[in-house]
Design a protein around this motif. Structure first.
Motif, PDB file in Angstrom:
ATOM      1  N   SER A   1      -5.031   5.826   5.172  1.00 40.47           N
ATOM      2  CA  SER A   1      -4.634   4.477   4.734  1.00 40.47           C
ATOM      3  C   SER A   1      -5.733   3.456   5.008  1.00 40.47           C
ATOM      4  CB  SER A   1      -3.363   4.028   5.460  1.00 40.47           C
ATOM      5  OG  SER A   1      -3.660   3.674   6.801  1.00 40.47           O
ATOM      6  N   GLY A   2      -6.559   3.722   6.007  1.00 41.92           N
ATOM      7  CA  GLY A   2      -7.596   2.763   6.376  1.00 41.92           C
ATOM      8  C   GLY A   2      -7.081   1.613   7.228  1.00 41.92           C
ATOM      9  N   ALA A   3      -5.806   1.661   7.609  1.00 38.03           N
ATOM     10  CA  ALA A   3      -5.224   0.572   8.408  1.00 38.03           C
ATOM     11  C   ALA A   3      -5.960   0.414   9.741  1.00 38.03           C
ATOM     12  CB  ALA A   3      -3.736   0.827   8.648  1.00 38.03           C
ATOM     13  N   PHE A   8       0.859  -1.201   0.000  1.00 38.81           N
ATOM     14  CA  PHE A   8       0.000   0.000   0.000  1.00 38.81           C
ATOM     15  C   PHE A   8       0.881   1.232   0.000  1.00 38.81           C
ATOM     16  CE2 PHE A   8      -1.647   3.531   2.529  1.00 38.81           C
ATOM     17  CZ  PHE A   8      -2.780   3.836   1.824  1.00 38.81           C
ATOM     18  N   CYS A  67      -0.919   2.173  12.155  1.00 38.39           N
ATOM     19  CA  CYS A  67      -1.120   3.450  11.447  1.00 38.39           C
ATOM     20  C   CYS A  67       0.212   3.943  10.885  1.00 38.39           C
ATOM     21  CB  CYS A  67      -1.689   4.501  12.397  1.00 38.39           C
ATOM     22  SG  CYS A  67      -1.779   6.133  11.615  1.00 38.39           S
ATOM     23  N   GLN A  77     -11.629   0.391   0.348  1.00 38.15           N
ATOM     24  CA  GLN A  77     -11.704  -0.674   1.360  1.00 38.15           C
ATOM     25  C   GLN A  77     -12.132  -2.034   0.799  1.00 38.15           C
ATOM     26  OE1 GLN A  77     -10.598  -1.084   4.287  1.00 38.15           O
ATOM     27  NE2 GLN A  77     -10.300   0.923   5.231  1.00 38.15           N
ATOM     28  N   ARG A 127      -9.232  -3.559  -0.966  1.00 35.19           N
ATOM     29  CA  ARG A 127      -8.220  -3.993  -0.004  1.00 35.19           C
ATOM     30  C   ARG A 127      -8.599  -5.362   0.572  1.00 35.19           C
ATOM     31  NH1 ARG A 127      -5.287  -0.782   3.482  1.00 35.19           N
ATOM     32  NH2 ARG A 127      -6.736   0.920   3.181  1.00 35.19           N
ATOM     33  N   VAL A 144      -9.093   0.986  10.383  1.00 31.10           N
ATOM     34  CA  VAL A 144     -10.405   0.353  10.196  1.00 31.10           C
ATOM     35  C   VAL A 144     -10.223  -1.159  10.029  1.00 31.10           C
ATOM     36  CG1 VAL A 144     -12.507   0.329   8.797  1.00 31.10           C
ATOM     37  CG2 VAL A 144     -11.269   2.468   9.150  1.00 31.10           C
ATOM     38  N   ASP A 145      -9.126  -1.554   9.380  1.00 27.53           N
ATOM     39  CA  ASP A 145      -8.826  -2.983   9.263  1.00 27.53           C
ATOM     40  C   ASP A 145      -8.644  -3.627  10.629  1.00 27.53           C
ATOM     41  OD1 ASP A 145      -8.859  -2.919   6.559  1.00 27.53           O
ATOM     42  OD2 ASP A 145      -6.715  -3.320   6.267  1.00 27.53           O
TER      43      ASP A 145
END
Lengths: 409, 72
Positions: free
Chosen positions: B14-16, A328, B55, A385, A388, B18-19
């Motif tokens: 990055s959305g990390a 990423f 993050c 999302q 991903r 939320v993962d």
């Protein structure tokens, strides 16, 4: 093996090194941790160097990954401002430039990469590279309204600096040897859109050409001549033409077969992040064997630095699971945030799958033989999302068929 | 009481988080992290701690109150 009485030495106090140190403590490792950094600064975040730190949107004191007291609380012995001259594989000892020696049981190499220097630009005042806070401060002093700034290399660093310089009122010229900016990283279509975005802000591109001569006046850069005969008058130039791995201090290290583990292209590691007995690597410098690509690959991205930093902490403590993460990265240019998940192959087909706000924002997919291999977002972070998740589940499915025992080093 | 603090100015979307902790963090339309209101259970604190570690921009910080076991 009594982990409580061991010393893990981490060389390189960037994002990867700091992540290894903090993760070891999160996993209740009780032994000693020494974190050695060449710069005087606390471990800091590098992505803002080409963006907010240049434009003034952020300041150096906002870059620290953790405070000095955080490291003290975690009992991490921080040795900043220390260059490691070499690591002795036999004696398991680090030799610092100061003359000091540090004994270790396990070594983590996280020294990252340096900007690849351009020979014909050597020693010219006004020529810049960008890897560190010091580099960013020097470059920032060149930027301002009306300043003529050249950018050699339309990669991430080059394009982000071009955007920052343009925001500050500079007149910006980008020189790039290929025909599409960042094509290898984001594909042709997104690369072309990036070029259009920059051009809409007044940046000029010289594509498919290289610099053949740097001219100076009173000891300072005056301009560059291109191989198509054009001449650009410049006040300063940023060179962003790639990197080389900071491995000089490990050159004597060999694996069980007697082969060197490190060179300019990085440190070759197995899927556990191990280069040889007692040596692990993480971050920009580390070329892990990638089972799916069937080759050693290196990822010079901030996300990877944290992921591999935490991963080697687990490996050191005995986890026997291959590294598996969907690559990423992101890049912020003007008011656009580009994000890419996965690895867009050169022959993958790209299609825009969703658009928002009259196509000002979109998500696109790279597919190879129908299978999703990567996705790109243009101001559409949240909408990435589902892509991903799909790439992550592919990865987990792939890992079930590949245990570390069956993977070549 | 442990609480979660976010510095959303630094968020890179990055959305990390939320993962790692989908019950604690969400993203707004720009992708910027948003804290989901609600009680922090032990499990959510664990998730949030992993999110803070993953993050890529150091946005998330856990402010530890009286730690229950006195460990690091």
């Amino acid at each position: 093996m009594d982990l409580a009485t061991r010393t893990v030495a981490i060389v390189g106090a960037g994002a990867a090194g700091a992540a290894t140190a903090t993760e070891l403590r999160s996993l209740a490792y009780q032994g000693d941790i020494v974190l050695v950094g060449a710069e005087e600064h606390l471990p800091y975040d590098r992505p803002p160097l080409s963006k907010g730190l240049l434009t003034g949107l952020t300041t150096v004191d906002r870059l620290w990954l953790h405070s000095a007291s955080d490291y003290a609380d975690l009992d991490v012995d921080l040795r900043l401002g220390h260059e490691v001259e070499f690591a002795d594989q036999e004696a398991k000892t680090l030799h610092l430039a100061s003359g000091e020696e540090i004994a270790f049981d396990t070594l983590v190499a996280a020294t990252g990469v340096s900007a690849r220097p351009l020979g014909i630009a050597t020693g010219i005042c006004g020529v810049h590279y960008l890897r560190s806070i010091a580099d960013a401060n020097a470059l920032r002093s060149e930027l301002g309204p009306g300043r003529r700034i050249g950018i050699l290399g339309a990669g991430f660093i080059g394009l982000e600096v071009a955007a920052s310089a343009s925001k500050l009122g500079c007149s910006v010229e980008v020189v790039e040897a290929t025909n599409v900016p960042l094509e290898a990283k984001v594909g042709r279509e997104v690369g072309e859109r990036l070029r259009v975005l920059h051009e809409s802000h007044g940046v000029r591109f010289h594509m498919g050409v290289t610099v053949v001569e740097f001219t100076t006046s009173v000891g300072r850069l005056a301009g560059v001549r291109l191989d198509n005969g054009a001449y650009l008058e410049l006040d300063a130039m940023l060179i962003g033409i790639g990197t080389r791995a900071n491995t000089a201090w490990l050159r004597s290290w060999v694996d069980a077969a007697g082969a060197p583990v490190a060179d300019d292209s990085g440190i070759r590691c197995d899927p556990l992040g191990r280069a040889c007995e007692g040596l692990y690597a993480a971050g920009d410098i580390a070329a892990y064997f990638d089972v799916r690509a069937s080759s050693h690959t290196r990822h010079e991205h901030r996300m990877n630095a944290g992921e591999q930093g935490r991963f080697v902490a687990r490996s050191i403590l005995g986890a026997n699971e291959a590294f598996a993460a969907v690559p990423f990265f992101w890049s912020d240019q003007y008011d656009v945030k580009i994000q890419v998940i996965g690895t867009p192959g050169a022959d993958a087909a790209f299609t825009i799958e969703e658009t928002f706000d009259d196509s000002r924002r979109f998500v696109g997919a790279f597919r190879q033989g129908g299978e999703l291999v990567a996705a790109a977002g243009w101001n559409a972070a949240k909408h990435l999302q589902p892509y991903r998740r799909e790439l992550q589940s592919q990865l987990l499915a792939g890992r079930a068929n590949a245990t570390p025992e069956r993977i070549p080093h | 009481m442990t609480s979660v603090e976010i510095d959303s100015d630094k968020c890179v979307a990055s959305g990390a988080c939320v993962d790692e902790a989908p019950e604690v963090f969400d993203q707004d339309d720009d992708g910027t992290v948003v804290l989901i209101p609600g009680d922090l259970t032990e499990e959510r604190i664990g998730d949030a701690r992993r999110a803070a570690a993953s993050c890529p921009a150091g946005v998330i910080r856990l402010l530890e109150g009286q730690s229950s076991d006195g460990s690091r």
